[in-house]
Design a protein around this motif. Sequence first.
Motif, PDB file in Angstrom:
ATOM      1  N   ASN A 224      -4.386   3.776  -3.899  1.00 19.36           N
ATOM      2  CA  ASN A 224      -5.142   2.757  -3.162  1.00 19.36           C
ATOM      3  C   ASN A 224      -5.788   3.340  -1.913  1.00 19.36           C
ATOM      4  OD1 ASN A 224      -3.506   1.866  -0.605  1.00 19.36           O
ATOM      5  ND2 ASN A 224      -1.978   2.055  -2.244  1.00 19.36           N
TER       6      ASN A 224
ATOM      7  N   GLY B  18      -8.965   6.561  -2.197  1.00 20.64           N
ATOM      8  CA  GLY B  18      -8.446   5.491  -3.032  1.00 20.64           C
ATOM      9  C   GLY B  18      -9.457   4.949  -4.021  1.00 20.64           C
TER      10      GLY B  18
ATOM     11  N   ALA C 232       0.820  -1.218   0.000  1.00 20.63           N
ATOM     12  CA  ALA C 232       0.000   0.000   0.000  1.00 20.63           C
ATOM     13  C   ALA C 232       0.852   1.265   0.000  1.00 20.63           C
ATOM     14  CB  ALA C 232      -0.940  -0.002   1.207  1.00 20.63           C
TER      15      ALA C 232
ATOM     16  N   THR D  65      -6.797  -0.487  -5.000  1.00 25.36           N
ATOM     17  CA  THR D  65      -6.821  -1.177  -3.707  1.00 25.36           C
ATOM     18  C   THR D  65      -6.764  -2.682  -3.903  1.00 25.36           C
ATOM     19  OG1 THR D  65      -8.098   0.638  -2.785  1.00 25.36           O
ATOM     20  CG2 THR D  65      -8.096  -1.427  -1.546  1.00 25.36           C
TER      21      THR D  65
END
Length: 192
Positions: free
Chosen positions: A96, A158, A90, A163
């Motif tokens: 994301n 995001g 991440a 994601t």
Amino acid sequence: MTDLILGLLVFLGAHSVRIVAEPWRRATIARIGAARWKLAYAAVSLVGFALIVWGYGSARAAPVLLWSAPIWARHVAALLTLAAFVLLAAAYVPGNAIRSRLHHPMLLGVQIWALAHLIANGRLAAELLFASFGLWAWFGYRAARRRDAVEARVGPSGRTGATMATVLVGVVAWAVFAFWAHGLLIGVRPFG
């Protein structure tokens, strides 16, 4: 053990400048330039990392056992490191939702990674190594969130695709590391 402690002090000390001396860091970068700062930072970090690797390897040759980890600790550690790898991904996959909500997922991932290894290890060198990284990441996260508040930094929300890609990258990286690279690089096979 001395090399391990010295390596932790050098490596985490270099990585703690933003935590304890952000104004000095900014002034130094303004004075010497970003390129020279990054070169010095990288050199100090590499020396510290080399000392950590050398010191930890030496300590593993003559381990001091503090406690024996129960068998369930390996399973808990596996789940925690899976989360840590997703958080690490991440930090790098743009757009994301994990990063937009947590802001500094790498530091949270390091905390979880350290906790996982603290649970699964009972050797003095391991406890020292992982506790040091965990505490550094905790203080680093707090300092980063304070900087965010002062700078009124708000990240974009995001995107679902980014994601999902983040989770996929994290899971694949975790699997590669857990089932192959950890044994190759660290000498410990978490699953086998």
